[in-house]
Structure formats: C-alpha cells, structure tokens
Scaffold this motif. Structure first.
Motif, PDB file in Angstrom:
ATOM      1  N   ARG A 101       0.845  -1.197   0.000  1.00 13.00           N
ATOM      2  CA  ARG A 101       0.000   0.000   0.000  1.00 13.00           C
ATOM      3  C   ARG A 101       0.884   1.254   0.000  1.00 13.00           C
ATOM      4  NH1 ARG A 101      -5.522   0.251   3.071  1.00 13.00           N
ATOM      5  NH2 ARG A 101      -5.731  -1.383   1.513  1.00 13.00           N
ATOM      6  N   GLU A 319      -5.323 -12.434   1.036  1.00 12.76           N
ATOM      7  CA  GLU A 319      -5.680 -11.025   1.231  1.00 12.76           C
ATOM      8  C   GLU A 319      -6.418 -10.457   0.017  1.00 12.76           C
ATOM      9  OE1 GLU A 319      -2.700 -12.246   1.026  1.00 12.76           O
ATOM     10  OE2 GLU A 319      -1.539 -11.887   2.833  1.00 12.76           O
ATOM     11  N   ASP A 321      -9.416  -9.730  -0.775  1.00 12.55           N
ATOM     12  CA  ASP A 321     -10.409  -8.672  -0.549  1.00 12.55           C
ATOM     13  C   ASP A 321      -9.739  -7.305  -0.506  1.00 12.55           C
ATOM     14  OD1 ASP A 321     -13.106 -10.263   0.760  1.00 12.55           O
ATOM     15  OD2 ASP A 321     -11.183 -11.274   0.837  1.00 12.55           O
ATOM     16  N   GLU A 322      -8.598  -7.243   0.192  1.00  9.78           N
ATOM     17  CA  GLU A 322      -7.914  -5.964   0.329  1.00  9.78           C
ATOM     18  C   GLU A 322      -7.213  -5.554  -0.973  1.00  9.78           C
ATOM     19  OE1 GLU A 322      -4.776  -4.721   3.472  1.00  9.78           O
ATOM     20  OE2 GLU A 322      -6.360  -5.815   4.523  1.00  9.78           O
ATOM     21  N   GLU A 325      -9.631  -4.192  -3.728  1.00  9.11           N
ATOM     22  CA  GLU A 325     -10.106  -2.842  -3.416  1.00  9.11           C
ATOM     23  C   GLU A 325      -9.062  -1.806  -3.842  1.00  9.11           C
ATOM     24  OE1 GLU A 325     -12.834  -2.122  -0.843  1.00  9.11           O
ATOM     25  OE2 GLU A 325     -12.575   0.021  -1.200  1.00  9.11           O
ATOM     26  N   ASP A 326      -7.802  -2.071  -3.493  1.00 11.01           N
ATOM     27  CA  ASP A 326      -6.731  -1.144  -3.849  1.00 11.01           C
ATOM     28  C   ASP A 326      -6.614  -0.992  -5.363  1.00 11.01           C
ATOM     29  OD1 ASP A 326      -6.207  -0.935  -1.196  1.00 11.01           O
ATOM     30  OD2 ASP A 326      -4.177  -1.757  -1.269  1.00 11.01           O
TER      31      ASP A 326
ATOM     32  N   ARG B  11      -2.620 -10.500   8.091  1.00 13.58           N
ATOM     33  CA  ARG B  11      -2.915  -9.197   7.510  1.00 13.58           C
ATOM     34  C   ARG B  11      -1.680  -8.692   6.802  1.00 13.58           C
ATOM     35  NH1 ARG B  11      -6.022  -4.488  10.538  1.00 13.58           N
ATOM     36  NH2 ARG B  11      -6.949  -3.541   8.696  1.00 13.58           N
ATOM     37  N   HIS B 138     -13.373 -10.738   7.602  1.00 14.09           N
ATOM     38  CA  HIS B 138     -13.214 -10.040   6.321  1.00 14.09           C
ATOM     39  C   HIS B 138     -12.556 -10.887   5.238  1.00 14.09           C
ATOM     40  CE1 HIS B 138     -14.665  -6.452   8.152  1.00 14.09           C
ATOM     41  NE2 HIS B 138     -13.700  -6.405   9.028  1.00 14.09           N
TER      42      HIS B 138
ATOM     43  N   ASP C 150     -10.705  -1.919  12.765  1.00 14.66           N
ATOM     44  CA  ASP C 150     -10.170  -2.612  11.585  1.00 14.66           C
ATOM     45  C   ASP C 150      -9.121  -1.790  10.843  1.00 14.66           C
ATOM     46  OD1 ASP C 150     -11.649  -4.854  11.935  1.00 14.66           O
ATOM     47  OD2 ASP C 150     -13.141  -4.420  10.412  1.00 14.66           O
ATOM     48  N   ARG C 151      -9.073  -0.495  11.089  1.00  9.32           N
ATOM     49  CA  ARG C 151      -8.168   0.379  10.341  1.00  9.32           C
ATOM     50  C   ARG C 151      -6.960   0.842  11.149  1.00  9.32           C
ATOM     51  NH1 ARG C 151     -12.817   0.171   8.247  1.00  9.32           N
ATOM     52  NH2 ARG C 151     -13.218   0.600   6.042  1.00  9.32           N
ATOM     53  N   HIS C 353      -6.161   1.635   6.878  1.00  5.58           N
ATOM     54  CA  HIS C 353      -6.789   0.869   5.804  1.00  5.58           C
ATOM     55  C   HIS C 353      -8.079   1.504   5.324  1.00  5.58           C
ATOM     56  CE1 HIS C 353      -4.030  -2.573   6.442  1.00  5.58           C
ATOM     57  NE2 HIS C 353      -3.857  -1.893   7.543  1.00  5.58           N
TER      58      HIS C 353
END
Lengths: 353, 353, 353, 353
Positions: A101, A319, A321-322, A325-326, B11, B138, C150-151, C353
């Motif tokens: 990220r 991961e 899902d994350e 989204e990005d 994560r 999630h 979560d963030r 996040h």
C-alpha cells in the motif's frame, strides 16, 4: 472474467446439478492443452518458449522506477492464431509494488494508466464515453469491473440536467455493470449492445478481472488493449464479443489478473518435476522418457486431480479482498484522469470513491 | 484457520513488508514436508498410506443416506506423534451433498451434528456454554467462525435480565468472535481466556475454518473433537492453545475445511506425474529413479513455484461466498439444537439467522 | 451506541417477541422527557436553554479554518446532575465540511483529533494502549467502533514476536471489537474487563457511534472525553461502565454521532409549531395555552406517533454508508497519529486501511 | 425508490456540492404540501381523510389469517388527479407479522404474492419475462430490487444453450439491476428500454423499494400494480417512465415500503399537537387558530427543521439490514412461483437464494 466453462460456473445451479450444467463445459476443459491466461504478454511468452520467436508481433518495453510498460502489436492473422489473442495493440503495465500500500506509487500507476488510455482513445474533448464493468460483484476476485464502475466520476446526467454545472474539460461519462449470465440469464454482450444503442457513446471502455498463468502478475498488472473482450480464446463469436465490430464504436479493454487457475498451478508443478528429472537422469532415452507426456496427457492428469470440485477452482492470495479494493481505486483514478482532461490528481483523489 | 505462518499472513503489513513479516514464517514453510491438513481423518489416511496401520488409533464408520460419520480415537502418545494430531476423540461428518442446496439434507446434517456435539459435551441441562468463533470475518473462507456466532440463539443476557422469559430447556449460551492476531495484536487464546475467566462457562465450543488436503472434503465435511484448537501441528504450546488445559473447562472444537493450500495441489500434481512414470517406465532402476525425490526436495520445488505470493495462497471454488454461508447456517442450527434441549427443528429454522 | 432500551433493541428476537423484549425498555422510553443526546455539548446547550447558565461547567471555544474545538469541563456533582453527563473533560471537534470528501480537511481533522487525544492520554512513550471498538458491525450507523478498529496500526504482536522490527516511536497498541449484548449474550463491559485483565494496557480508548439531537452534528462531530462510556444517562451503574473506575486504567472515549432518534425529530417538530403559535397568537392567555404541554405529555404524543415500530427508529441521511466509512478513516488516522509518536501523516495515510 | 429530488440525492456529489446539486431538488421539496407516499392505498386514505370519498375508485378487501389483501381500481382521470396515482389496478398485501421471522407465514405470503402476480400477468405458459430490480445496492433500504434479482431462478440462458435441460412448466426468465442515475449517469428507463429491445420479453416486472407515510406499513406491505413505475407523482414524463406505454409490453410493478421520509414523521408530529390543541382549547376561534397553518406553511416549518441534511433523511428501524433480507426472499420466492408454473414451494425454497 470468463471462466473456461462459459456460463456454467457462474452460478451454482441449486438442486439441478445434473440439468443445470453445460455438457460443453467439461469438454472445453478436457480439450484445454495449455495453461490458461488472459494476458497477451503471457500468451506471447508461452508461444516463444514453445517454439522460438513468433512472426508478426512487435514488442517494446519501457521501465521507470518500479513501473514496467510493455507494448505489443499483434499484426498478422498467423500471429493471432499462434498466441490465441486477437490482432491489435496490447499495453501491459507491471508494478510488483502495487501489492504494497504505497499511495505515491499508486498515483504514478494511475497517471500511467491514464496516459495509456488516452493514447488508445484519441477522441475529441467533448466526446462521450461509456465504461462497462464486467464480472460478478458477489464473487470477490471477479468483482473488479463493478468496483471500478462504482468509483467513477460519471457526468452524463449532469450534462443533460444542468448543462453548465461542469466547466470545460469534463467529458460525458456514463458507467454500467451488466452482471453475469448466471444471474441475469442474458448474454453480457446483448446487455452492453442494448445500452450502447440507447446511450450512443463515442467509445466504450470495458473493465474486467482476468486470470493470469503466473502468480507474480496477480494484482500487480494492468492490461490495456484495443481488441475489446472476446469470449473464449480467439474464437471470434461475433454475437458474444464486446468489441468495435459488435458495438460499432472503438472499445478499449482494461483488465487486471486477480487469480490463477488451480489447473495452471498443478500444470506448473508437473513441469517442474519433469524438468528436475531431465536434469538428474542422464542419457538420451531419459530425455525422451520425460517428454513422453503430451499436453493432452498432462491435462488429463490435472483433470483427475481437480475433478471433485470441477473446473471452477481458483488460486488467490488470502488477502484478495484488500488487494482488489486497492487495484479498483487505482484503475478508477486512472480512468477519471483519462476521461476528464480538466481533472488533476487532487481532484481524482477526492472524486474516486 | 491457522495458516502455517502463524500471524504473518493474517494481515498484509502495509509499507512494512520487510519488517512486518515473521522470519519464522518462511522457515515453517521450508520445513514442511507433507501436505497440510487440519482434519485428523486425513492425517490418519496419510500416515496409513505412508506406512501401513498406525497403532493406538481406533476407528469406526457409520453411513446412512448420504451422511458418513467416522469416529476416531487417538489413544497413545506414539499415535499422536505419528499423525501429528493431539490425543483425543475426533468425529468427522462427511456429506458430499452439502454443496448442493438441499434443505432436507441440511436439516439432517444439523441434527447429526447436534447429536454428536451432545455426546461430546455431556453437561447438565442448566449448564452454561460459551461459543467462540475463530477466524477473520473479512476473509471469506476464514469467516466461518464469526458467521456461526452471528447466527446462534444466545440467551445469557435473557437469563440475567429476565430469568423467567425463557421456559425450561434453554441453556445459558453466550457467543463471541475474538478476531485475528493481525488485526487485534492480541493472541486469540489470551482473548478467549480473558472472556472465559469473566463468563465462567461450564464448557467452551470453538468453531473454526480449516484447510483440507483433499478437494472433495472442502465445504462438505464437519470435524468435531474434544482436543480443542492447537496452534501449529501438535506442538502443544500451552500459552496459545484453546483447549481444556488452557481454559480449565471442556473445550469442543468444530471445524469445516473451506480451502486447500495451493502447496497441496502442487504437491499432488507432482505425485501424480511420478506415479504415472512409475507405471510407464519398466524396470527396478526406474522405480528408484522416481522415488529419488525426498519429501524435502519436493517441497523445495513447491516453494519455488509459489514463491511470488508467499505461502498465503489458497485454492477455493469460485462459489465460496455462497458455500460458506450455507455451511455456517448448518453448523449454527446444529449448535442451537445441541445447546437448547427444548428446541425443535422448526424453532432452529426460525431462530438461526 | 447505547439505545435507550439497553439490550432489547440490539437484535430482533425472532419468534419470541413477547418474551424477548425487556419490559423495562418501554418504561425507559415512557419516562424520557427530553430529546436524547450522547453529546455533552448538546446536553449543556439544552440545559442552558431551559434555565440559563449551569454552574460548575467551564467552556472555551477555538475556531480555525472550518474546525471548531469546544472544551467543556463538568466540575461539580450538581452540574453532572443538571446536564446528565458525568463529571470530567469533554472536547468536541465540529467540522461541517467533514461530510464533503475533502482529503486536505480530513487530514487536518485527523491531526486535530490526534493532538486532543495526546492531551487526554499523557502516557509514556513506551506505554501500551488498548483500543475498543463498540457497536454492531452489521448495523451500518452503529458500526463506527468496529470499523475504526479494523483500520488501526496494531503493534502488540510485532513487539512480542520480533522486538526489534519496529524502530523507536511506536507504542504497543492492540485493538478489539467486543460485539453487542444481543449477539454475544455478554455485557460489553464484562468482555472489555476480561481483555484488559489479560492485556494489561496502560490506557484504554473506547470508540463508539453516538446519537445527537441536532441533525447538523451528524457525521461532522467528534467528541473526546475522559469519562469513558456510561450505560444510560449518568446512572453510574458500576458493573456496566467502561471507564477508569471499572477498568483500573485511564479510559478515553471517542464518539461520533451518526443518527438522530426519530423521537427527537418529532419532538423538534412539536416545539416548532408551538413556537410559531406563540408568535402568532397575541395575549398572555395564549402563551399559557402553548406552555400547557408538560414534557411528559409531549413524549406521550411522540410515543403514540412512533409506536408501530417501537423505539428503535433512527433518522439517517441516505448516504450513511459512505459517510461512516469516511469518518472511520479520519478517526483511525487520528488514533494512529496519536498513539505512535514516530508516525507522520504520510505513514498514517498508508497504514490506515 | 425515487427520492423527491430525482437524481440529486442518489449519490453525494463529492467536492462539487454547490454545482452537483440540482436546483430543482429543493424546489420540489418546497412545493411538497402533503406527506409523501408511494403506496396507492395510502394516497387514497389521505384523499378520503381530506375530503370524503373519491369518485372513480373501486376497492375491495379480503382478510385471511394475518394477511390482508386490498384491491383498488383507479378508473378515471379525475381519480388519478385526486390521489396522484396513475389509473390502473393496485393490490396491497399487508402482513404485520412479516416483521417477525415466521417461515410458515412467509411461505403463505409468497404464495399470495405469486397468485396476485399471475392474475396481473395473464401470459402464455411459454411466454418470457424480464424482471428489473430498481434501486441502489449500496444503500440498504434502497437495495430491495437488486436483492430480489439476485435471488431469482433465471432460465433464459438455459433455454438457449440447452433447450431440453428444463422440463415443461418453466418460463424463459431473465433478470437485471440497472443501477441508479447517480452512479451510471444514465436514466434507469433508458437502460431498461435498451435491454427490453434486445431481450424482447413478453412482459416486464419491476421491483422497487418504496417510501410509506405510515410506519406500520414499513417492511410489512407489498404493493403490486399494472401501472409500472412513474418518476415523481403522476407527472407522466414519458421518457422516464418504466411502464407499458414506454416499453411496449405489459409492466407489473412490485414495491415494498422500507422507509418513511423524516419529513413525514415531522409532519405527523405537528398534526398531532394541533389536534391535541383543538381538543383542549374550547371555542370556535381556537379551532380557527389551529387551522391557520396552510399545508405550505407546515412544510416550510419542516424544511427549516430538516435543513442541515437536506431532503435525503429517512426514518428506518435499526434492524433494517435484517428486515430487508427477509422481505427480498419472500418477494423472490413469490416471483419464482408465479413465473414457473411447475415450481412447488419446496422447489422455491431450495432455488431462492
């Protein structure tokens, strides 16, 4: 993402398993003799690996600070047949760092994507564009298209209701997610054609999730091409294609690989062990031994392996899902920048949801 | 679901990839020499395959109308070491039909699960039970535990606020999802112990998603055991276990395999091709040839193959979102029936969200 | 968010409506005689409106470039009783612009929040902090707490597994969402106390969604206080509070109003029409006429109005899903900045996040 | 759900608030002089309340075991004008118990809905039907249409790929969610017309979430009508309607109220207090006093009250996420039963996702 089976896998036909499944699905899988990829750059690599250079394909590569841009032009019918990708231009943006990220890098990728899309479109400043988000919003790795559509800055309604609300430098943009055949019962191409006839855009951009054959391209690669979206590999079924011939206007396809077929991973493992054997076992006869497996035999083995859950198995990072989204944000930002000449990166950051 | 790497994969450590990853993770992967499975029944099968019967393990199997119930008792320390699963009792309910949407079958499975859980618990009618839903809400294939917790009929607050609101035949049930280490920064076991000390239940039920080594067990198998949940394979790290010794009360674990590790698929493909070669190539020397790969060598090949995306790759069916929802309802119904003696199947249908 | 009814509204008790509802819930509603607010600043305003200044409360206000920061100190027991908010310090950050998507403003608000939280915490650089996200993740306007959790950038596990992985300037942070009573059957405060006893943080931060009485504070206001979270209005039920006395360590509460009770809107409409009548109708007798409604009578009318759907009606803007996501990011960024001295805004952007 | 403002409220126009909002929106709100309702039965009730019986409207009511079915025929142009609902037939199924989770009742409602839809459709057994799910999938109370579409048993692709896969008694059904103007930039009606031209169904069914004026109809009422969907109240803008004249085939609309406008609640509170005053204050002059407020004045007060968050405020029960899921399943089941003559309730239970 078009799974091998066409429609069959798009939704579990409940209580009708013996009736609901297309007989053709398994045949398609059975007749598959090479790892599946939706990326032209990988199809080309595979063809070159198999039999040296392929004529009729031009390629160039630029690389700058973590972003690699490959441009490929598939020029001839023969090249098309060899790599099973339609004649046309393909640009591939590869950014291994995209899986981290890093906002600064994400902005640079969005800017690069915008630049490439502009080159493909070459439309007037007041042209109108329809963006189509393909895929199933309820299946995470297939949801890229709908997720991009949800994040675009659409303006068509603003222009028609309040012509002066937007200053110069904004194009007429509309966007749309047609869903998948298993849920709608309608060919995606039919839906898109129906909308195009009504909205009459000057160009269409189709966004879709892809399957790669190489794990390291997953969620880190964007392919842009002027060939549109073809159902299956190069078959050229006119009714089902989403491309310039079927729509009557230029159609740019943007795709990001989000999965690798489980069959590809299995196939790679087989290759690896055969390669290892070739190296360890001396003599010519050995070499023959390990070349004995025809592609068809290899895929027969893979089918056996994956049978219990059919050909809808995909390999994804946990991961996903994350990641997705990005990537959706990066693609949407790139499109917002490409479609609205007046938009700055700051605007795009604020307007991309 | 406990991935090999412990916390590292839970994560994506953003922008800290070189720091955020546990060095131990890769080592764990490197030292892995057999396909990973969380199912005792598969661990046993693998051990038997490798070297005939394993002493100290009793097994029985019942089968009725599409539901197969295997009971395994791991009795000795040696058996524990051999199959790398803790001493104790394991019941495995296998229902290939569970992947179809057949409500009548789902109800029968829920009833079977309820019967098995009751046998494991053997608690008083007025005992209190805490259900713990492990996993990451999630990450779709890891969300089983929290999804089951959300669907339970909890009563603890009803009893304390309005003692007479529920008639006889309802136990004091509470439920709880502790999250995952990567999001909380706290060992799951610490959280569970903290809650248990406060709530003081007479028994704990821990629900978790598992990894299977065999595709045909994914989303069609329920494992129940009295060994609780162990981090890693049988190591017995007291601090991290969620089991009777660490909690001080009986702990029944319920798990459903939702994924297969990509490494397992790759390993299977390698086995398959070697097997094929053994059959085709005549002579003893050939046989030696193909047995030359030590488990360690095989996993070295697999690591090479999957390297780009590390050891967090999972294989799932495309319809995982739908499958897991169905299974969560079945497990929750089974638990509602098991925990509340007065509850009928009609009640369970209405009360299971 | 604590609804008037305590636990009753947290989940629809299916098929047990006559048993599952707390008798006390309706009484609480019946006895309510003023609009509900979780914001101390509004409670103060209401009290001042009703009867001039309230002794024992100090207030100051700063305003800079679209951000208004009010500081209120409730000093005496009498003041506590008057405004029904616990003695302690309350800081309210009001930013009408927060409902627009303005990244620059969002960053300034996050920085302001960080500054205020630091002032409240006053802990050592190597102190450890536990963040608790209260509320129901499945009910959009109540999901703020879990969404913030979560963030966050949690580090506790990093410190224990790889002490040197993080440089100086990072505190030991853990985070946790305890769920709601209707789903767990366990008082939220019990869960938090259980975790605190295990994790032994030097301070706790509790994040929660609030109800405001004024629409223009919804999704544009952040309240920070050192009073922790109290169940109901100032009752001081020790068992249920999440505050310094119950936890044994300082507890800072952070709240954002995301809804207004439907009852508040109805009450405001009634006030408005009475005010209008007072202005139009001349004479003293008229004034008496319109003051005739006691608070109790007004709420009787409102109960009548809202009866069909009980007291769980909330007023939210249609775009609540989008608003709450934005606010959760701002709060999480502010906390990341406050808790890790070494973190820059760029880091916070990348890590939130 | 069509909010008063047409497109303005469908999506928050980020960073363009002063430009992105339709000037007409506020005017529409300003000129509103009665509570908004999308239910013809309520519009009729309001008209009758205001001025006795309305000519040109026939009504009948059946009631059986918790389900109340009202049939209304708006026959004349004058009646249309009076209740501001298009001429045509309206059936309203009211089931207070629908808000509890009672599977048996849900099945009876689905069967009733199926019977009513069949009566409206009167098409051949081999006719084809397109179901359109209106609304915004990302805004919970507006997501009913898309949620119903996702749960239908679509067959159009099965018939075209494998004509014999389905036995007799299944119609050709397709389904589709066009999204909302704020996200697509395209009028919903344009999209629907584009699809209808391609798919050429014999009939269209449009499903939408509605606003009621009465709280006790929320999530417990289903309206079916042959008037299709009209944008705004009876304006009859041909371009935007989704009805038989615009589509060329019969169009049945199915709607469920999921919210009440906050303005309606406020208006009701005002009425209530005026009513109370009328009763308490003796004499004729008083009566005049409280009748002094013209509808326009009342709405001026309400506008003042709700101003800060514009006219996009809705009142919903806190459990809206759960309610709407339940109702979507009931509607989808009813449609599956209505559209496929061969389908039993057991089939519908299994096939409705």
């Amino acid at each position: 993402m078009r799974f091998v089976s066409g429609w069959a896998g798009e939704r579990r036909p409940p209580r009708l398993p013996e009736r609901g499944r297309a007989p053709s699905a398994e045949d398609a899988f059975a007749s598959q003799t090479s790892p599946r990829t939706d990326l032209a750059i990988e199809a080309h690599e595979l063809a070159v690996q198999a039999s040296a250079a392929v004529d009729g394909i031009d390629t160039t590569v630029d690389e700058l600070d973590g972003i690699r841009v490959s441009r490929m032009h598939v020029r001839t019918k023969e090249a098309e047949r060899r790599i099973q990708k339609r004649r046309g231009r393909y640009v591939t943006i590869e950014v291994p760092g995209l899986r981290r990220r890093d906002r600064e890098l994400q902005e640079r990728v969005a800017a690069q994507l915008a630049a490439e899309v502009k080159r493909f479109l070459s439309i007037a400043d007041d042209a109108s564009v329809l963006v189509v988000g393909l895929g199933n919003v309820h299946v995470t790795p297939d949801a890229l298209g709908p997720m991009v559509v949800d994040r675009l800055f659409v303006t068509r309604h603003l222009f028609s209701y309040m012509p002066k609300v937007l200053g110069e430098g904004y194009r007429t943009v509309s966007a749309f997610s047609p869903g998948v055949l298993g849920v709608t019962g309608i060919e995606t191409s039919e839906i898109v054609q129906g909308i195009v006839e009504r909205v009459k855009p000057d160009a269409v951009i189709a966004v879709d999730a892809l399957a790669a054959r190489s794990l390291d391209r997953v969620n880190s690669t964007i392919q842009i091409s002027d060939t549109g979206i073809q159902p299956g590999s190069g078959v050229g079924n006119k009714r089902k294609a989403i491309d310039q011939p079927s729509l009557g206007v230029p159609c740019v396809a943007i795709g990001v690989p989000t999965v690798v077929d489980a069959a590809t991973i299995a196939g790679d493992a087989i290759e690896l062990v055969l390669e290892q054997l070739r190296r360890t076992v001396p003599g010519n006869s050995a070499s023959e031994l390990f070349d004995q497996f025809s592609p068809a035999e290899k895929w027969q083995m893979i089918r056996e392996l994956l049978e219990p859950l059919g050909n809808n198995l995909m390999v994804t990072p946990k991961e996903i899902d994350e990641f997705i989204e990005d990537v959706a944000v990066v693609v949407a930002k790139g499109l917002n920048l490409a479609l609205h000449p007046a938009m700055t990166m700051d605007d795009a950051n604020a307007l991309t949801h």
